[in-house]
Design an enzyme around this catalytic site. Structure first.
Site, PDB file in Angstrom:
ATOM      1  N   TRP A   1       0.653  -1.357   0.113  1.00  0.00           N
ATOM      2  CA  TRP A   1       0.278   0.228   0.345  1.00  0.00           C
ATOM      3  C   TRP A   1       0.294   1.114  -0.114  1.00  0.00           C
ATOM      4  O   TRP A   1       2.135   1.188   0.716  1.00  0.00           O
ATOM      5  CB  TRP A   1      -0.667   0.369   1.516  1.00  0.00           C
ATOM      6  CG  TRP A   1      -1.512   1.076   1.603  1.00  0.00           C
ATOM      7  CD1 TRP A   1      -1.298   1.704   2.685  1.00  0.00           C
ATOM      8  CD2 TRP A   1      -2.606   1.845   1.143  1.00  0.00           C
ATOM      9  NE1 TRP A   1      -1.965   3.061   3.260  1.00  0.00           N
ATOM     10  CE2 TRP A   1      -2.941   3.279   1.984  1.00  0.00           C
ATOM     11  CE3 TRP A   1      -3.667   1.337   0.336  1.00  0.00           C
ATOM     12  CZ2 TRP A   1      -4.094   4.108   2.132  1.00  0.00           C
ATOM     13  CZ3 TRP A   1      -4.702   1.795   0.220  1.00  0.00           C
ATOM     14  CH2 TRP A   1      -5.207   3.326   0.991  1.00  0.00           C
TER      15      TRP A   1
ATOM     16  N   ASP B   1       3.812  -5.643   4.326  1.00  0.00           N
ATOM     17  CA  ASP B   1       3.664  -5.810   5.499  1.00  0.00           C
ATOM     18  C   ASP B   1       4.949  -7.312   5.665  1.00  0.00           C
ATOM     19  O   ASP B   1       5.295  -7.575   3.975  1.00  0.00           O
ATOM     20  CB  ASP B   1       2.187  -6.743   5.539  1.00  0.00           C
ATOM     21  CG  ASP B   1       1.092  -5.754   5.552  1.00  0.00           C
ATOM     22  OD1 ASP B   1       1.268  -5.055   5.911  1.00  0.00           O
ATOM     23  OD2 ASP B   1       0.130  -6.619   5.286  1.00  0.00           O
TER      24      ASP B   1
HETATM   25  N1  ABN Z   1      -1.704  -4.145   6.490  1.00  0.00           N
HETATM   26  C1  ABN Z   1      -1.685  -4.693   7.530  1.00  0.00           C
HETATM   27  C2  ABN Z   1      -3.222  -5.635   7.984  1.00  0.00           C
HETATM   28  C3  ABN Z   1      -2.621  -7.409   7.456  1.00  0.00           C
HETATM   29  C4  ABN Z   1      -4.082  -8.083   8.334  1.00  0.00           C
HETATM   30  C5  ABN Z   1      -4.893  -7.723   8.278  1.00  0.00           C
HETATM   31  C6  ABN Z   1      -5.311  -5.687   8.014  1.00  0.00           C
HETATM   32  C7  ABN Z   1      -3.815  -4.604   7.973  1.00  0.00           C
END
Ligand code: ABN
Length: 172
Positions: free
Chosen positions: A99, A118
């Site tokens: 993102w 992530d």
């Molecule tokens: N981008 C972090 C995230 C992971 C899992 C669920 C929501 C947000």
């Protein structure tokens, strides 16, 4: 200018008498190798379009949701989870998809494009949850919504924490 010619000739003769070709080449080689290490240090930091405050920011700043580059982050800060603001903790793998947000750096007054990757492969870190909503839109506008597990494309899609990597200056 004759004296300059003479001086040059004398210096060249002196060098020729007192040193071998091999030692001159050796010295030149060393100078070239040394300059390759020294020269890039000077202009790169300024030319890269990257802010330089990451090295100087305190641990306290980097583990707080208020830090400027976390302006559009949604997740547990990797700097609280055994990694850093920009690197995943050991044993986790960064997501190739991410993102992005545009964040204002108060230290230099410029806007930067920040990519939120992530880190995947371990259970949720559960520390320093930041849920910024800068220019975020509701879930039904999927691509403008940051509450997404970016580990979805990883072999192990378990979400652990989020890194914030500055891509470069935002173009206005
Ligand atoms: N981008 C972090 C995230 C992971 C899992 C669920 C929501 C947000």
């Amino acid at each position: 200018m004759r004296w300059l010619d003479k001086l040059g000739e004398n210096v060249a003769r002196k060098v020729a008498h007192t040193s071998s070709r091999r030692s001159v080449l050796c010295t030149l080689g060393k100078a070239m190798v040394a300059s390759a290490f020294v020269m890039p240090v000077l202009p790169v930091a300024r030319a890269s379009g990257k802010p330089s405050d990451l090295e100087t920011a305190s641990d306290e700043a980097l583990t707080s949701c208020d830090y400027w580059r976390y302006c559009a982050v949604d997740g547990f800060l990797c700097s609280c989870c055994g990694g850093t603001a920009t690197t995943c903790p050991p044993g986790t793998t960064p997501s190739p998809i991410s993102w992005v947000g545009t964040c204002h750096n108060p230290n230099d007054g410029k806007d930067y494009l920040v990519s939120y990757h992530d880190c995947c492969g371990k259970t949720a870190c559960n520390r320093c949850l930041c849920s910024a909503q800068t220019r975020e839109r509701p879930g039904y506008e999927f691509f403008l919504h940051n509450d997404v597990n970016w580990c979805m494309a990883n072999e192990n899609s378990t979400f652990h924490c989020t890194t914030s990597v500055v891509v470069g200056l935002a173009k206005n």
